[in-house]
Design a protein around this motif. Structure first.
Motif: not given
Ligand SMILES: *Cc1c(COP(=O)(O)O)cnc(C)c1O
Length: 439
Positions: A335-339, A191-196, A165-174
């Motif tokens: 957004d982080g809880l949208a599951v 997922a928020k645009e700024w994260k993408k 949903t965003g934050n996991l992607g950020l962590s794994i990606g970085i």
């Protein structure tokens, strides 16, 4: 999958009516301390994870110079939020006995959310395994050597994929991109645009979906399965993610000791954790239960449109039921809880550990966001505020729990630990938008 008969379920679990009416509900877990599903997990796995993270500290310091002052340790503070407590008491006309504390995972180094625990841990573990198996590394080496270009070249043959949903992607990606992996993040529509944008800047491939999180994970998993060079970080099932999150419990024990905060029968600890698919809060809960046993009382917090863990645990259908099955939308500003569908691995493991779940409306999240910023100068993203509602609902709808577990006389000496889960990476303009949003 079993056939789901919603009418039958509603009769058996009247709370579903209240969920459908979008009320903030409190669900007490009747199986708390009774069942014992272990699911192959051992606490030694958590100790192992802690040691692995320590081995990586010299590397992290070099790769992320901003962590040099903490010697490459990915950890956050616990602080008292007495002003926020007063604001809550004033605005709700209700006392909250005990201390109100905040676990500041919104400030975790590298990726600014709770995902910097599990997500980064899984990437590091995978990188370590590859390097060990290929004779590039020994466990007693100084891992600073992994900062060499030769390692980046080595990892560039490999891929990592994840659905988020965003934050996991950020962590794994970085983390993945820093090591040299080819990372693909499958992002849900929330997922928020700024994260993408941030991920693309770091060379990560971002694939967007019109659908929600479960679909993004499913697609990511499917594509990764076709490629033997690709490691899929499975947010719904990964034990590595889970134990990475659980390491936090060992650190919390030290931190509370240093703050002279006791946790024992006379000094109960209440912990409130925002929950999406369940891995993050589940790992933390698992660890804390091991450490504090019956003296810790743990509650998961979910948005009113996304109570997937509550629904899965209550009906014992776990991942076989989704919030859409009971007519909810899974649409939330958190957004982080949208599951819409919880991890069944985590849900089953939580049967004996979790005291309960509650839901909270988005309107509260934004009021809390503003209040926390004004009272404590702390900025946390909307999802992270789900925990703040914990003490409020516990002292209203949840009083039965307090009586049942003989906690009423201990409340003045108790500690409420609200687990903040994200926010420090949110860009300025987005922060401003959040701070001025009123629902
Ligand atoms: C992911 C996330 C959570 C919940 O973690 P899950 O493992 O999905 O349950 C909570 N808060 C924030 C900000 C998150 O990004």
């Amino acid at each position: 999958m079993r056939e789901i008969n919603i009418e039958e379920l509603c009769i058996k679990y009247p709370l579903i009516h209240e969920l459908k009416q979008l009320k903030n509900v409190f669900w007490e877990n009747e199986k708390y301390l009774k069942h014992n599903t272990n699911d192959g997990l051992q606490f030694t796995d958590v100790i192992d994870a802690q040691k692995r993270l320590e081995r990586f500290e010299p590397y992290i310091q070099l790769a992320f110079p901003e962590t040099a002052n903490v010697n490459g340790k990915i950890e956050s503070e616990i602080v008292e939020i007495a002003n926020m407590k007063m604001l809550i008491e004033r605005s709700r006309g209700q006392q909250i006995p005990g201390k109100l504390m905040l676990k500041c995972d919104h400030e975790l180094p590298i990726s600014g959310s709770i995902k910097a625990r599990g997500g980064i841990y899984e990437v590091l573990k995978h990188a370590e395994t590859l390097a060990l198996n290929n004779g590039l590394l020994q466990m007693n080496d100084n891992y600073a050597k992994m900062h060499d270009e030769s390692f980046r070249t080595f990892y560039s043959q490999y891929k990592i994929a994840v659905g988020s949903t965003g934050n996991l992607g950020l962590s794994i990606g970085i983390m993945g991109a820093k090591l040299g992996f080819n990372v693909t993040v499958h992002m849900s529509s929330d997922a928020k645009e700024w994260k993408k944008a941030l991920l693309r800047e770091k060379g990560v491939t971002v694939i967007e979906y019109e659908t929600d999180y479960s679909k993004a994970v499913e697609e990511g998993r499917k594509q990764a399965e076709l490629d033997p060079m690709c490691h899929f970080v499975d947010d719904e099932n990964s034990k590595d993610l889970f134990v990475g999150y659980a390491v936090s419990a060992l650190r919390v024990t030290d931190q509370l000791n240093q703050l002279n905060i006791k946790v024992d029968q006379e000094h109960p600890l209440f912990v409130y954790l925002p929950c999406g698919v369940g891995g993050g809060p589940g790992g933390v809960a698992y660890g804390l239960k091991q450490v504090y046993g019956e003296n810790v009382h743990i509650f998961f917090a979910e948005p009113i449109q996304s109570p997937c863990m509550l629904l899965g645990m209550m009906t014992e259908l776990h991942a076989e039921i989704s919030v859409q099955n009971i007519g909810l939308t899974n649409k939330t500003e958190a957004d982080g809880l949208a599951v819409g569908r919880a991890s069944s691995f985590v849900g089953k493991l939580m049967e004996s550990i979790l005291s309960g779940c509650y839901t909270v409306d988005d309107r509260f999240l934004f009021r809390s966001l503003k209040g926390m910023y004004e009272q404590e100068s702390i900025f946390m993203e909307p999802s992270a505020h789900a925990g703040v509602y914990g003490p409020i609902i516990l002292f209203n709808e949840g009083t039965n729990y307090l009586e049942k577990h003989n906690l009423v006389d201990q409340l003045e000496q108790s500690t409420h630990l609200v687990w903040s889960t994200g926010g420090s990476m949110v860009p300025k303009e987005q922060r401003q938008l959040y701070l001025t949003t009123e629902l």
